[in-house]
Design an enzyme around this catalytic site. Sequence first.
Site, short mmCIF file in Angstrom:
data_model
loop_
_atom_site.label_atom_id
_atom_site.label_comp_id
_atom_site.label_asym_id
_atom_site.label_seq_id
_atom_site.Cartn_x
_atom_site.Cartn_y
_atom_site.Cartn_z
N GLY A 180 -7.91 2.57 6.94
CA GLY A 180 -6.70 1.95 6.45
C GLY A 180 -6.20 2.27 5.04
O GLY A 180 -5.41 1.15 4.55
N THR A 181 -6.66 3.02 4.34
CA THR A 181 -6.39 3.04 2.99
C THR A 181 -6.28 4.70 2.54
O THR A 181 -6.94 5.30 3.38
CB THR A 181 -7.19 2.35 2.11
OG1 THR A 181 -6.83 2.47 0.83
CG2 THR A 181 -8.53 2.93 1.94
N HIS A 200 -5.00 10.21 3.53
CA HIS A 200 -4.96 9.05 3.91
C HIS A 200 -5.80 8.98 5.27
O HIS A 200 -5.44 9.56 6.05
CB HIS A 200 -3.39 8.33 4.18
CG HIS A 200 -3.37 7.01 4.62
ND1 HIS A 200 -3.01 6.02 3.95
CD2 HIS A 200 -3.44 6.62 5.93
CE1 HIS A 200 -2.82 4.87 4.41
NE2 HIS A 200 -3.23 5.37 5.75
N CYS A 201 -6.82 7.83 5.07
CA CYS A 201 -7.88 7.67 6.19
C CYS A 201 -7.23 6.76 7.17
O CYS A 201 -7.05 5.46 6.53
CB CYS A 201 -9.02 7.37 5.67
SG CYS A 201 -10.17 7.16 6.94
N VAL A 202 -7.12 6.82 8.45
CA VAL A 202 -6.38 5.78 9.34
C VAL A 202 -7.71 4.93 9.71
O VAL A 202 -7.33 3.77 9.81
CB VAL A 202 -5.94 6.45 10.64
CG1 VAL A 202 -4.69 7.30 10.07
CG2 VAL A 202 -6.80 7.52 11.18
#
Length: 342
Positions: A194-195, A189-191
């Site tokens: 955001g997805t 999950h890539c902060v």
Amino acid sequence: MTMVVGICRSFRDRALGRCFHFFPCLSDPARRSSLGLKVTLVTLHFIYAGILFLFDGDLVYKTKKEPWYTSLYLLLFFVTLVQYFITSGSSPGYVVDAMRAFNETNEVISGLESASSKNGSLDATVEGCQSGRIFQGSNSASWTKLVMDMYPPGTSIRTCICSYCNVEQPPRTKHCHDCDKCVLQFDHHCVWLGTCIGQGNHCKFWWYICEESALCLWTAILYITYLKGNISRAWWKDGIMIILLIALLISVIFLLLLLLFHSYLVMTNQTTYELVRRRRIPYLRGVPERVYPFSKGVSSNLYDFCCVGSRIYSLEPLPSAEEIEEKSRPYTCLDVLTCRCC
């Protein structure tokens, strides 16, 4: 004093209430944090480019003399930001979407079968489902049977059901607690985006970090060129440029390492989650360390990643013991000549 604090809090609550009324997405703390990171990232891009053109008079002169150079830089700048928003807005491949696509495909197939039984023979090619995707290996069976056929015989259905969203998980699927959904071929999950990164957008993510690496590297070269020619003219400008350059060089090193890491994952058909948590994932515990159970060879892996992964729900069954043993065998000269490793 207490009255003043109460008035300030009441004013703040009213302002936030109106803001949330016009922008409902801001009422969710997670989405608000994600939006804040996106704004920060885009702002940093404009700060780096803006200060460069503001301080570097030689670059402005070079732009007038050779506009193609600056045009290529600005084109890369624009393409990188567009790719960022495309990646952040793309679906990673949620299991619920795959289930819906499977059911829609089954409905079409059932309709064609009933039509062919009434009208004799009917040839048709069924392509499709949600978002223009093709579902690989679909038939008139149920989703549960489709998923269970991908696991070894004797596997309990309870071990395949997600305890959070209560859906049957195909192999290589993981529940993301940030998105609160199960993701096909979950990577991470890539902060900043955001997805989640999964089967549906891993290719877009690779192209984004590739373009971001090129942009940051080019920007660092322009900063170094400015400092070499203007290091002693204005100390405060030099100080700002040096601080920004140090942060930029750290980002370049991180992005290049990230690009190499994901290139390795693509060529071996792995995910970050599978590589990091290999010993904790049940279907990988019995696989030797240097064996890639889902790899089909470098060329096939690259083709699936670039040409298939973003437009198809490809559910990969777990390899059998014979396939694992075959992949554990060291490569020979004959294997290289027959392209077994490619």
